[in-house]
Design a protein around this motif. Structure first.
Motif, short mmCIF file in Angstrom:
data_model
loop_
_atom_site.label_atom_id
_atom_site.label_comp_id
_atom_site.label_asym_id
_atom_site.label_seq_id
_atom_site.Cartn_x
_atom_site.Cartn_y
_atom_site.Cartn_z
N VAL A 255 0.85 -1.19 0.00
CA VAL A 255 0.00 0.00 0.00
C VAL A 255 0.89 1.24 0.00
N GLY A 256 0.38 2.31 -0.53
CA GLY A 256 1.14 3.55 -0.57
C GLY A 256 1.31 4.16 0.80
N ASN A 257 2.38 4.91 0.98
CA ASN A 257 2.64 5.55 2.27
C ASN A 257 1.56 6.56 2.65
N ASP A 258 0.81 7.02 1.64
CA ASP A 258 -0.25 8.00 1.92
C ASP A 258 -1.61 7.33 2.14
N ASP A 259 -1.67 5.99 2.05
CA ASP A 259 -2.93 5.27 2.26
C ASP A 259 -3.10 5.02 3.77
N ASP A 261 -5.68 5.03 5.76
CA ASP A 261 -6.77 4.14 6.19
C ASP A 261 -6.33 2.69 6.18
N ALA A 262 -5.63 2.28 5.11
CA ALA A 262 -5.19 0.88 5.00
C ALA A 262 -4.10 0.57 6.02
N VAL A 268 -9.74 -2.31 6.29
CA VAL A 268 -9.50 -1.58 5.04
C VAL A 268 -8.33 -2.19 4.29
N LEU A 269 -7.27 -2.53 5.03
CA LEU A 269 -6.09 -3.15 4.41
C LEU A 269 -6.48 -4.44 3.71
N ARG A 272 -8.14 -3.97 0.26
CA ARG A 272 -7.36 -3.43 -0.86
C ARG A 272 -6.95 -4.54 -1.83
#
Length: 333
Positions: A255-259, A261-262, A268-269, A272
């Motif tokens: 997952v992106g560093n800006d995600d 929520d995940a 949420v993770l 994805r």
């Protein structure tokens, strides 16, 4: 060119990382120089049509935006004649933008020569990968020590292939040649100078050699070890995950560093959709082992390169995460 390849032969015999790094750089320089010469010969054949097409493009502009004299000159041809001649010449020449890319970019040289039938298509992924290695070691001080010797050996063999495919359009015969060339062909005066690339390529390839069986094992071992360490790293991250959710690491690493929520919400993770699973890594490990059976040099390294490209971005993130966990543990100690 022969001096350069002869020096690579000597560096390979030394076999230490500094010498092998330099050998790789010299090989990349050699193959790009040979390709440059091949490209220039093709473009020179187009010069007359290219110049004529450039003049027609100028006339097209003059018809609309030129001075009175320029418009008068451009109107010697009707618009239909002008556009018809442009349409006839465009397929015959390499555009200015493409020429600029070919002269400045290594991959574009390779693709152009493949398109012209001067190089085999099978060399494209191999040359791309080996050139990328060169850029890493030359520009970014990143040395792939675990794969350096096999990479240099296969690159040497490929440079010999490209040299053997090179047919010089012109040649100047010298009264004397250096010891490197004389060593390869003591009776070189008896041969056509146009055969020098083929003689040199054959002899140098024989002297250095490429043990395909050893190469198969080296590439398979290298990837297998890295994939094993990748799985081990993911397990280590899971073990040090405060939430203790098994199998979460491979998702977190994608997952992106800006995600946010995940990262902070396991549900949420889990929702994805991410490209790589643990089963993918196991499948890649099987493909890595299968490299031991690939009997073609170019297909072997192309498959190696494809596999490496598949897992390397994930590998970088996992290695960084493992390092951070260890650093925090060291600080606690």
């Amino acid at each position: 060119m022969i001096v350069q390849l002869d020096e690579v032969r000597r560096l390979i015999k030394v076999g230490r990382v500094p010498q092998l790094r330099l050998a790789h750089i010299l090989l990349d320089s050699a193959v790009e120089l040979i390709m440059h010469r091949m490209v220039e010969e093709y473009l020179q054949w187009e010069d007359r049509d290219f110049d004529q097409l450039e003049n027609l493009y100028r006339m097209r502009k003059w018809r609309k935006n030129g001075t009175q004299m320029q418009r008068r000159f451009a109107n010697r041809l009707t618009e239909a004649e002008l556009e018809g001649e442009i349409a006839r010449l465009e397929p015959l020449v390499t555009s200015k933008a493409t020429r600029r890319d070919i002269k400045g970019k290594f991959p574009c040289k390779v693709e152009f020569l493949v398109e012209k039938g001067a190089l085999p298509q099978a060399l494209v992924p191999v040359l791309r990968k080996l050139h990328a290695y060169r850029n890493e070691t030359y520009h970014r001080d990143h040395h792939r020590t675990g794969i350096l010797l096999p990479a240099v050996l296969i690159y040497f063999d490929i440079v010999c292939t490209v040299l053997d495919l090179y047919h010089p359009g012109t040649m100047i015969r010298a009264d004397e040649v250096g010891p490197e060339l004389a060593r390869l062909r003591p009776d070189w005066r008896a041969e056509s100078p146009f055969e020098i690339p083929h003689i040199a390529a054959t002899k140098l390839r024989e002297e250095v050699g490429l043990d395909l069986s050893a190469l198969q094992d080296a590439l398979a071992d290298h990837l297998s070890l890295r994939l094993e360490e990748l799985l081990s790293g993911l397990e280590y991250i899971d073990q040090n995950n405060p939430r203790r959710n098994a199998g979460e690491a491979i998702r977190l690493m994608q997952v992106g560093n800006d995600d946010v929520d995940a990262i902070f919400n396991p549900d949420v993770l889990l929702s994805r959709r991410l490209p790589i699973t643990v089963q993918d890594i196991r499948d890649w490990a099987e493909r890595a082992e299968a490299l031991r059976e690939v009997a073609d040099r170019d297909a072997l390294f192309a498959e190696f390169a494809a596999l490496e490209d598949l897992f390397e971005p994930l590998e970088r993130r996992v290695n960084e995460a493992v390092w951070q966990i260890d650093e925090r543990a060291n600080m606690r100690d």
